[in-house]
Design a protein around this motif. Structure first.
Motif, mmCIF file in Angstrom:
data_model
loop_
_atom_site.group_PDB
_atom_site.id
_atom_site.type_symbol
_atom_site.label_atom_id
_atom_site.label_comp_id
_atom_site.label_asym_id
_atom_site.label_seq_id
_atom_site.Cartn_x
_atom_site.Cartn_y
_atom_site.Cartn_z
ATOM 1 N N PHE A 35 32.202 -16.091 -73.902
ATOM 2 C CA PHE A 35 33.107 -15.607 -72.767
ATOM 3 C C PHE A 35 34.388 -15.798 -73.329
ATOM 4 O O PHE A 35 34.985 -16.873 -73.611
ATOM 5 C CB PHE A 35 32.830 -16.344 -71.432
ATOM 6 N N SER A 36 35.240 -14.723 -73.356
ATOM 7 C CA SER A 36 36.656 -14.822 -73.661
ATOM 8 C C SER A 36 37.856 -14.652 -72.578
ATOM 9 O O SER A 36 37.466 -13.720 -71.761
ATOM 10 C CB SER A 36 36.787 -13.765 -74.797
ATOM 11 N N ILE A 37 38.828 -15.256 -72.873
ATOM 12 C CA ILE A 37 39.763 -14.733 -71.828
ATOM 13 C C ILE A 37 41.058 -14.346 -72.639
ATOM 14 O O ILE A 37 41.562 -14.940 -73.335
ATOM 15 C CB ILE A 37 40.251 -16.126 -70.824
ATOM 16 N N LEU A 38 41.344 -13.074 -72.390
ATOM 17 C CA LEU A 38 42.235 -12.469 -73.132
ATOM 18 C C LEU A 38 43.451 -12.063 -72.440
ATOM 19 O O LEU A 38 43.453 -11.587 -71.318
ATOM 20 C CB LEU A 38 41.472 -11.229 -73.661
ATOM 21 N N GLY A 39 44.627 -12.177 -72.849
ATOM 22 C CA GLY A 39 45.985 -12.038 -72.550
ATOM 23 C C GLY A 39 47.068 -12.267 -73.322
ATOM 24 O O GLY A 39 47.062 -12.833 -74.180
ATOM 25 N N PRO A 40 48.404 -11.649 -72.814
ATOM 26 C CA PRO A 40 49.450 -12.259 -73.745
ATOM 27 C C PRO A 40 50.252 -13.282 -73.296
ATOM 28 O O PRO A 40 49.641 -14.064 -72.481
ATOM 29 C CB PRO A 40 50.593 -10.968 -72.976
ATOM 30 N N SER A 41 50.968 -13.905 -74.291
ATOM 31 C CA SER A 41 51.624 -15.362 -73.999
ATOM 32 C C SER A 41 52.144 -15.364 -72.638
ATOM 33 O O SER A 41 52.591 -14.411 -72.200
ATOM 34 C CB SER A 41 52.570 -15.460 -75.129
ATOM 35 N N GLY A 42 51.999 -16.510 -71.922
ATOM 36 C CA GLY A 42 52.679 -16.859 -70.674
ATOM 37 C C GLY A 42 51.792 -16.194 -69.716
ATOM 38 O O GLY A 42 52.072 -16.358 -68.421
ATOM 39 N N CYS A 43 50.628 -15.538 -69.657
ATOM 40 C CA CYS A 43 49.804 -15.301 -68.816
ATOM 41 C C CYS A 43 48.799 -16.219 -68.122
ATOM 42 O O CYS A 43 48.171 -15.985 -66.885
ATOM 43 C CB CYS A 43 48.927 -13.945 -69.101
ATOM 44 N N GLY A 44 48.889 -17.425 -68.469
ATOM 45 C CA GLY A 44 48.250 -18.466 -67.575
ATOM 46 C C GLY A 44 46.874 -18.796 -68.217
ATOM 47 O O GLY A 44 46.202 -19.768 -67.671
ATOM 48 N N LYS A 45 46.447 -18.197 -69.602
ATOM 49 C CA LYS A 45 45.148 -18.624 -70.072
ATOM 50 C C LYS A 45 44.830 -20.162 -70.554
ATOM 51 O O LYS A 45 43.919 -20.556 -70.404
ATOM 52 C CB LYS A 45 44.674 -17.505 -71.190
ATOM 53 N N THR A 46 46.195 -20.596 -71.165
ATOM 54 C CA THR A 46 46.030 -21.906 -71.842
ATOM 55 C C THR A 46 46.042 -23.083 -70.574
ATOM 56 O O THR A 46 45.301 -23.988 -70.526
ATOM 57 C CB THR A 46 47.319 -22.337 -72.760
ATOM 58 N N THR A 47 46.675 -22.723 -69.496
ATOM 59 C CA THR A 47 46.621 -23.499 -68.351
ATOM 60 C C THR A 47 45.235 -23.619 -67.879
ATOM 61 O O THR A 47 44.958 -24.735 -67.300
ATOM 62 C CB THR A 47 47.880 -22.973 -67.287
#
Length: 369
Positions: A35-47
């Motif tokens: 399962f991947s979470i894909l998004g631009p920098s600052g979208c909240g994925k690392t949080t």
């Protein structure tokens, strides 16, 4: 049935003072999936990933692993392990000692440790690497050792935070295939964070596209690519020609979009998205959906002048300009040999179908699209 999911988020929110980093995220990841979470920098994925790992607590909502809530459970007590971009292998230890580190911390006996380390190195395809020093390994081998160091602890879920980001392009392409294969063979659930759409599309069973703290769409890679539900997903996943315009006339299946340049494009009408005459919209057409010399049944056809030929083998394309309106477009250049003689300055006919013309309300695109 809760335990059919290795990982669940239920209405997870994370705020920092006035800023909402993760905004009401819910997901359920089936056992053994990539399962991947894909998004631009600052979208909240690392949080979000840090909350799954236990390094941060949600402001509200719940996180469940194998059907049990892990709120309040510290990182070292959760059945998850994390692989970071910079791998964090210990240079003063050999490979076997690196892989054994977590088991030693748990107080496991030496015989069991040796057995599990050997088994795990074999699982990641490096059965003889134990005595080697870390600096003797290639980038791809280090990657696998970092994963082995997590797998030896038998996690229910392996979290990977942009783990290919530090690798050079060629190795990254190779490791995408390797990781997909590795996950398939070992069967552990992988949750993979990336801003690179190619990584997410190539490796994943399911992808969540994240934007401004929310999931815009969750689906199989093909579904996101062929059936984007929002302008952000259409613009972020894959390459697209993107124009703005206003809705003109239409019927149940298609709408006419009037471009600022004066041209008109016929676009597919989505039953879930009411569009009214005069409304501002964005339309998306994939470069590979545009046929050179027109296409049979193509409702949209134009004459265009070739501005540039961008030759890149199978990924070659043309930059063209609509003769009538001056609109710029990118068109995929098929490598059949039929168009090998196309040059800048040539005039060509282009055609694409209503079905391949996506239309969204203009205020939908969101940040970072």
């Amino acid at each position: 049935m809760a335990d059919q999911f290795d990982l669940e988020c239920r209405n997870v929110v994370k705020t920092f003072d006035d800023f909402t980093a993760v905004n009401d995220i819910s997901l359920a990841i089936p056992k053994g999936s990539f399962f991947s979470i894909l998004g631009p920098s600052g979208c909240g994925k690392t949080t979000l990933l840090r909350m799954l790992a236990g390094f941060q607590a949600p402001t509200s909502g719940d996180i469940l692993i194998k059907g049990s809530s892990v709120l309040g459970v510290p990182p070292n007590r959760r059945p998850v392990n994390m692989v970071f971009q910079h791998l964090a292998l210990f240079p003063m230890m050999n490979v076997a000692e690196n892989v054994a580190y977590g088991l030693k911390r748990r107080g496991i006996d030496k015989q069991t440790i040796a057995k599990k380390v050997n088994e795990t190195l074999a699982r990641v395809g490096l059965p003889d690497a134990g005595p080697k020093q870390v600096n003797q390994l290639s980038g791809g081998q280090k990657q696998r050792i970092a994963i082995a160091r997590c797998l030896v602890l038998d996690p229910a879920v392996l979290l990977l935070d942009e783990p290919l980001g530090a690798l050079d392009l060629k190795l990254r392409e190779h490791m995408k295939v390797e990781l997909k294969q590795l996950q398939h063979e070992i069967g552990t659930t992988f949750v993979y964070i990336t801003h690179d759409q190619s990584e997410a599309l190539v490796m994943s069973d399911q992808v969540a596209v994240m934007n401004a703290g929310r999931f815009e769409q969750v689906g199989a890679p093909q579904d996101l690519y062929y059936n984007p539900k929002t302008a952000f997903v259409a613009g972020f996943v894959g390459e697209s020609n993107r124009w703005t315009g206003t809705i003109g006339s239409g019927d149940d299946n298609k709408v006419e979009v009037i471009l600022p340049t004066g041209g008109k494009v016929l676009a597919k009408r989505d039953a879930h998205m009411p569009l009214v005459e005069g409304q501002n919209v964005e339309i998306f057409v994939r470069p590979e959906a545009i046929a050179i010399d027109g296409a049979s049944g193509a409702e949209n056809t134009i004459s265009a002048k070739v501005e540039n030929v961008l030759f890149n083998g199978a990924a070659s394309s043309l930059q063209v300009r609509d003769v009538a309106t001056g609109q710029e477009m990118t068109v995929a250049l098929p490598q059949t040999g039929a168009y090998a003689s196309v040059r800048a300055g040539d005039e060509i006919t282009l055609g694409w179908t209503v079905e391949n013309t996506r239309c969204f309300a203009a205020n939908q695109s969101g940040a970072g699209a």
